[in-house]
Scaffold this motif. Structure first.
Motif, PDB file in Angstrom:
ATOM      1  N   THR A   1       6.737  -4.042   8.716  1.00 47.42           N
ATOM      2  CA  THR A   1       5.375  -3.722   8.290  1.00 47.42           C
ATOM      3  C   THR A   1       5.357  -2.612   7.239  1.00 47.42           C
ATOM      4  O   THR A   1       4.279  -2.218   6.796  1.00 47.42           O
ATOM      5  N   GLY A   2       6.514  -2.126   6.867  1.00 48.37           N
ATOM      6  CA  GLY A   2       6.536  -1.101   5.843  1.00 48.37           C
ATOM      7  C   GLY A   2       7.907  -0.525   5.607  1.00 48.37           C
ATOM      8  O   GLY A   2       8.899  -0.960   6.210  1.00 48.37           O
ATOM      9  N   VAL A   3       7.940   0.467   4.722  1.00 47.41           N
ATOM     10  CA  VAL A   3       9.174   1.184   4.394  1.00 47.41           C
ATOM     11  C   VAL A   3       8.861   2.674   4.430  1.00 47.41           C
ATOM     12  O   VAL A   3       7.931   3.138   3.761  1.00 47.41           O
TER      13      VAL A   3
ATOM     14  N   VAL B   1       4.196   1.564   2.184  1.00 47.49           N
ATOM     15  CA  VAL B   1       5.248   2.508   1.800  1.00 47.49           C
ATOM     16  C   VAL B   1       4.707   3.902   2.077  1.00 47.49           C
ATOM     17  O   VAL B   1       3.647   4.276   1.564  1.00 47.49           O
ATOM     18  N   ALA B   2       5.418   4.667   2.895  1.00 47.72           N
ATOM     19  CA  ALA B   2       4.875   5.958   3.326  1.00 47.72           C
ATOM     20  C   ALA B   2       5.966   6.999   3.461  1.00 47.72           C
ATOM     21  O   ALA B   2       7.130   6.676   3.715  1.00 47.72           O
TER      22      ALA B   2
ATOM     23  N   LEU C   1       0.871  -1.175   0.000  1.00 44.28           N
ATOM     24  CA  LEU C   1       0.000   0.000   0.000  1.00 44.28           C
ATOM     25  C   LEU C   1       0.906   1.222   0.000  1.00 44.28           C
ATOM     26  O   LEU C   1       1.964   1.200   0.645  1.00 44.28           O
ATOM     27  N   ILE C   2       0.514   2.275  -0.692  1.00 47.51           N
ATOM     28  CA  ILE C   2       1.321   3.493  -0.704  1.00 47.51           C
ATOM     29  C   ILE C   2       0.546   4.628  -0.054  1.00 47.51           C
ATOM     30  O   ILE C   2      -0.652   4.801  -0.293  1.00 47.51           O
ATOM     31  N   LEU C   3       1.243   5.373   0.795  1.00 45.25           N
ATOM     32  CA  LEU C   3       0.614   6.458   1.559  1.00 45.25           C
ATOM     33  C   LEU C   3       1.608   7.612   1.659  1.00 45.25           C
ATOM     34  O   LEU C   3       2.411   7.681   2.586  1.00 45.25           O
TER      35      LEU C   3
END
Length: 350
Positions: A298-300, A282-283, A257-259
């Motif tokens: 849980t993300g980058v 990805v945020a 997911l991108i945020l």
């Protein structure tokens, strides 16, 4: 004499006057209100919910309008005032042990309530979208609850009585080790959410992007027409607003997911929805996002938009089972409900 922690409470929860509880599509605050109310009922409390639209809850329900108007309403000021006045009347009539208000307009009459009032701050408290000045002006009788440590840092002088991360009910998903067919964007189509940055990043990473969401205000409609629509091209699919079933399908096939917000994100419920489905996020490092995501698990997180394409490709390689296991410990709605119950009890007269 009974111990205070052992008897059930009479709790009145006020949700915003725009979407059903739970919402059919967009409505993060309403989604949290539903999880909270249902969890409180399950814990044995007597709960009344003030909302709009038809009843979907196990709690007692008082609608201020039979149909949810959405944020596109022609006269939002009258809508907010009506909702707040009806809620105030219900509070006077029922005399609950505690009021938990998720609106801003309802706080205008909080000093006159016959019981303590707790209010969760669902908005930004720094930057051009800040509501800090408004919250500085409300009655000191209102105890404020932050969604994130970021909010506490942005406005340390407010009357804070706690911090509770949003939670969601955990549910099985179609595949923890996801198929990784696309990058997914979920949320409002607005400049503050950085949808144009998401498109640019996905194209640079040579990944297909699916955008699920729509405008919620007239300003966002203008953004779609002037900025967003011209960016749509091959490899970028806009599916509009979606329901929960379609959301689960899209998450099951998402590599990440991108945020990439441009504002001080006060929380970002979509982070909980994605990571508990085993989908890394990805945020940009804005607002609460650094405290919600565990780097490389849980993300980058990125400091600049030009870092997003590489982060997308790294996120596609993160194992979904590990992501979900970490996320469900953090975002389980049962933790949120228990923490709010502790806050309610701490506010009761001794």
């Amino acid at each position: 004499m009974r111990k205070q922690a052992q008897f059930p409470l009479r709790i009145l929860v006020v949700s915003p006057p725009y979407y059903e509880v739970p919402p059919r599509g967009y409505g993060g605050v309403e989604r949290v209100c539903f999880a909270l109310v249902e969890g409180l009922v399950d814990r044995g409390h007597e709960v009344t919910l003030v909302g709009v639209g038809p009843r979907h809850t196990k709690a007692h329900y008082v609608p201020t309008l039979p149909v949810a108007p959405t944020e596109m309403a022609d006269d939002p000021v009258t809508l907010e005032v009506r909702h707040a006045l009806v809620a105030a009347r219900v509070i006077r009539d029922l005399r609950p042990d505690i009021v938990h208000d998720h609106t801003i307009s309802g706080l205008l009459s909080a000093a006159d309530h016959p019981c303590p009032t707790v209010a969760t701050v669902h908005v930004a408290l720094a930057g051009p979208d800040s509501f800090a000045e408004i919250y500085q002006s409300i009655s000191p009788a209102v105890g404020l609850v932050a969604l994130s440590d970021s909010q506490l840092r942005d406005a340390p002088d407010l009357n804070w009585i706690g911090r509770v991360h949003n939670g969601i009910p955990l549910k099985p998903h179609k595949g923890i080790e996801r198929k990784a067919h696309h990058v997914l964007y979920l949320g409002r189509i607005s400049a503050t959410k950085g949808v144009d940055l998401a498109i640019a990043a996905a194209r640079a990473a040579k990944r297909r992007l699916v955008i699920a969401g729509d405008a919620t205000t007239k300003t966002e409609n203008d953004y779609i027409a002037r900025t967003f629509a011209p960016l749509l091209c091959q490899g970028v699919e806009w599916v509009g607003e979606i329901d929960d079933a379609r959301k689960c399908d899209l998450l099951a096939e998402a590599g990440c997911l991108i945020l990439p917000p441009r504002w001080h994100e006060p929380f970002g419920l979509v982070v909980a929805e994605a990571t508990t489905a085993g989908v890394p996020v990805v945020a940009l490092r804005m607002g609460a996002l650094p405290e919600l995501l565990e780097e490389g698990v849980t993300g980058v997180l990125c400091d600049r938009p030009d870092e997003l394409p590489g982060a997308i490709n790294r996120a596609f390689r993160l194992p979904g089972s590990v992501c979900r296991a970490r996320a469900e410990r953090r975002f389980d709605a049962r933790h949120m409900v228990a923490e709010y119950e502790q806050i309610y009890r701490a506010c009761l007269p001794r």
